[in-house]
Design a protein around this motif. Structure first.
Motif, PDB file in Angstrom:
ATOM      1  N   PRO A  15      59.361   8.796  55.887  1.00  0.00           N
ATOM      2  CA  PRO A  15      60.212   8.159  54.611  1.00  0.00           C
ATOM      3  C   PRO A  15      59.349   8.092  53.639  1.00  0.00           C
ATOM      4  O   PRO A  15      58.282   8.043  53.650  1.00  0.00           O
ATOM      5  CB  PRO A  15      60.390   6.785  55.399  1.00  0.00           C
ATOM      6  N   ASN A  19      59.923   2.941  50.701  1.00  0.00           N
ATOM      7  CA  ASN A  19      60.701   2.397  51.493  1.00  0.00           C
ATOM      8  C   ASN A  19      60.307   1.735  52.631  1.00  0.00           C
ATOM      9  O   ASN A  19      60.932   0.771  53.307  1.00  0.00           O
ATOM     10  CB  ASN A  19      62.010   3.272  51.742  1.00  0.00           C
ATOM     11  N   GLU A  46      69.533  -1.101  66.461  1.00  0.00           N
ATOM     12  CA  GLU A  46      70.414   0.057  65.846  1.00  0.00           C
ATOM     13  C   GLU A  46      70.193   1.366  66.556  1.00  0.00           C
ATOM     14  O   GLU A  46      71.189   2.162  66.320  1.00  0.00           O
ATOM     15  CB  GLU A  46      69.504   0.408  64.259  1.00  0.00           C
ATOM     16  N   ALA A 239      62.853   2.884  58.484  1.00  0.00           N
ATOM     17  CA  ALA A 239      62.978   3.862  57.328  1.00  0.00           C
ATOM     18  C   ALA A 239      63.245   4.933  57.707  1.00  0.00           C
ATOM     19  O   ALA A 239      64.281   5.575  56.965  1.00  0.00           O
ATOM     20  CB  ALA A 239      61.707   3.514  56.689  1.00  0.00           C
ATOM     21  N   ASN A 240      63.296   5.627  58.712  1.00  0.00           N
ATOM     22  CA  ASN A 240      63.395   7.224  59.241  1.00  0.00           C
ATOM     23  C   ASN A 240      64.985   7.116  59.376  1.00  0.00           C
ATOM     24  O   ASN A 240      65.359   8.045  59.401  1.00  0.00           O
ATOM     25  CB  ASN A 240      62.521   7.494  60.402  1.00  0.00           C
ATOM     26  N   ASN A 242      67.177   6.247  57.899  1.00  0.00           N
ATOM     27  CA  ASN A 242      68.037   6.533  56.584  1.00  0.00           C
ATOM     28  C   ASN A 242      67.860   7.805  56.213  1.00  0.00           C
ATOM     29  O   ASN A 242      68.629   8.192  55.230  1.00  0.00           O
ATOM     30  CB  ASN A 242      67.156   5.355  55.650  1.00  0.00           C
ATOM     31  N   ILE A 243      67.063   8.565  56.557  1.00  0.00           N
ATOM     32  CA  ILE A 243      66.700   9.896  56.112  1.00  0.00           C
ATOM     33  C   ILE A 243      66.927  10.818  57.338  1.00  0.00           C
ATOM     34  O   ILE A 243      66.968  12.079  57.338  1.00  0.00           O
ATOM     35  CB  ILE A 243      65.298  10.301  55.683  1.00  0.00           C
ATOM     36  N   LYS A 245      70.048  11.635  58.859  1.00  0.00           N
ATOM     37  CA  LYS A 245      71.128  12.493  58.555  1.00  0.00           C
ATOM     38  C   LYS A 245      70.763  13.910  57.595  1.00  0.00           C
ATOM     39  O   LYS A 245      71.229  15.031  58.168  1.00  0.00           O
ATOM     40  CB  LYS A 245      72.231  11.857  57.735  1.00  0.00           C
TER      41      LYS A 245
END
Ligand SMILES: *Cc1c(COP(=O)(O)O)cnc(C)c1O
Length: 369
Positions: A15, A19, A46, A239-240, A242-243, A245
């Protein structure tokens, strides 16, 4: 681009540091750096939601997650397993005091061949351990049938199967436990980490005790070990998320690029039609007589162009020097594994490749095709 820059099979998804820093500041402030802190609990929740796994537990790495799964299921005796895997699968069986029984694979799926499992079952067999290799899903239905019939457990090493589904169901719906590795070489990672989805909430509770020295309310209750994920790894995992996708979209593009490339090249077999949606690896199999080069010669040629694919998994586990001559390990003849391990190759496969080298890999094969 620079043709000297080395291209490896993968690169960790990381990430933006900006962030991660606010979370680290939070951890520093609270001094709650490990032992089931808020980031650990948030990541666990999550991932449980993302993977549709009700009884999910985080671990410091996938190997300890798998080992604890075997211990928490209270197994004893022989475990039928594929030798076409990473050493960790077999290591866990041995550390759990169990006996590996090597079963051959299906040449089409590269996973355990369900037709061969039953002949290996004895009164000592306690479990089948399948590996969803490269994200190709084992024949989970047949394996469940066999396990039910013989009243034995099923565990999956799903290190390559993060977000994989089988007939629309999350892959962890099958088996008593499925392990996902969150190691830096895996698409979704927390640098080091693992997650195990358990079928039974009671087994998850036992595993949660085991990963913290067996301690319950301050008092050790069972033999445990230390396999907790710390807050820093958990924060990087969050944080990962979020990236994820974005990375998956890039890998999807690379997969399509490779698919079109190899559609016109003789002697290169792809697996896209059976790879699930984990996007973890892009394996190919080389038919030397059609392609004109053996897998190993191809690797040498690619190396001259500074492209370094990997021969996962060579040698297969049953041929490791320390296991080869062990009398206590049970094995059938393994002709398919011994054929496949000579021909398979995992190509560079990570999002950053699009900007940095995908053209070189494509050019290499186009010039040969
Ligand atoms: C990566 C991997 C593991 C080990 O996972 P770690 O998180 O690195 O401990 C186990 N099995 C397979 C098939 C793997 O590829």
């Amino acid at each position: 681009m620079d043709k000297k820059k080395k291209i490896y099979v993968t690169q960790p998804m990381l990430p933006d540091l900006n962030n991660v820093l606010p979370m680290l500041e939070d951890v520093w402030e609270s001094k709650h750096v490990t032992n089931f802190g808020p980031y650990h609990n948030k990541l666990e929740n999550e991932l449980a939601r993302l993977l549709k796994a009700d009884n999910l537990s985080l671990f410091s790495n996938g190997t300890l997650g798998l080992l604890i799964a075997l211990k928490a299921l209270d197994l004893e005796g022989e475990v039928i397993v594929t030798p076409f895997t990473f050493p960790a699968t077999i290591t866990c069986i041995e550390w759990a005091g169990l006996t590996p029984v090597f079963c051959d694979i299906d040449e089409k799926t590269l996973c355990l061949n369900p037709d061969l499992i039953e002949e290996l079952i004895t009164d000592k067999t306690c479990a089948i351990l399948g590996v969803h290799v490269y994200g190709i899903i084992c024949d989970v239905e047949r394996i469940s049938e066999i396990a039910n019939k013989h009243n034995i457990k099923v565990i999956y090493d799903g290190a390559h199967a993060f977000m994989s589904t089988y007939k629309g169901q999350p892959v962890s719906d099958y088996g008593d436990a499925t392990m996902f590795s969150l190691h830096a070489t895996k698409l979704f990672n927390s640098i080091e980490g693992g997650a195990v989805s358990f079928k039974s909430p009671e087994v998850k509770t036992t595993a949660d005790l085991m990963k913290n020295f067996g301690i319950n309310a301050g008092v050790p209750e069972i033999t445990g070990i230390n396999a907790k994920m710390n807050e820093i790894s958990s924060a990087i995992g969050l944080a990962n998320l979020n990236i994820l996708k974005q990375e998956r979209e890039k890998r999807e593009y690379i997969k399509n690029t490779y698919d079109s490339l190899f559609a016109h090249i003789k002697g290169v077999k792809t697996y896209s039609h059976i790879l699930s949606d984990s996007l973890q690896y892009y394996p190919i199999s080389i038919d030397a007589s059609l392609f004109g080069l053996s897998r190993d010669k191809l690797m040498t040629e690619m190396g001259k162009h500074n492209i370094f694919p990997r021969k996962y998994f060579y040698p297969a586990c049953h041929r490791y020097p320390y296991l080869k001559n062990r009398k206590d390990i049970i094995r059938m003849d393994l002709p398919i594994v011994e054929k496949v391990e000579q021909n398979i190759l995992c190509l560079p496969f990570y999002g950053g490749l699009i900007e940095n080298g995908l053209d070189r890999v494509v050019e290499f094969f186009s010039n040969r095709g």
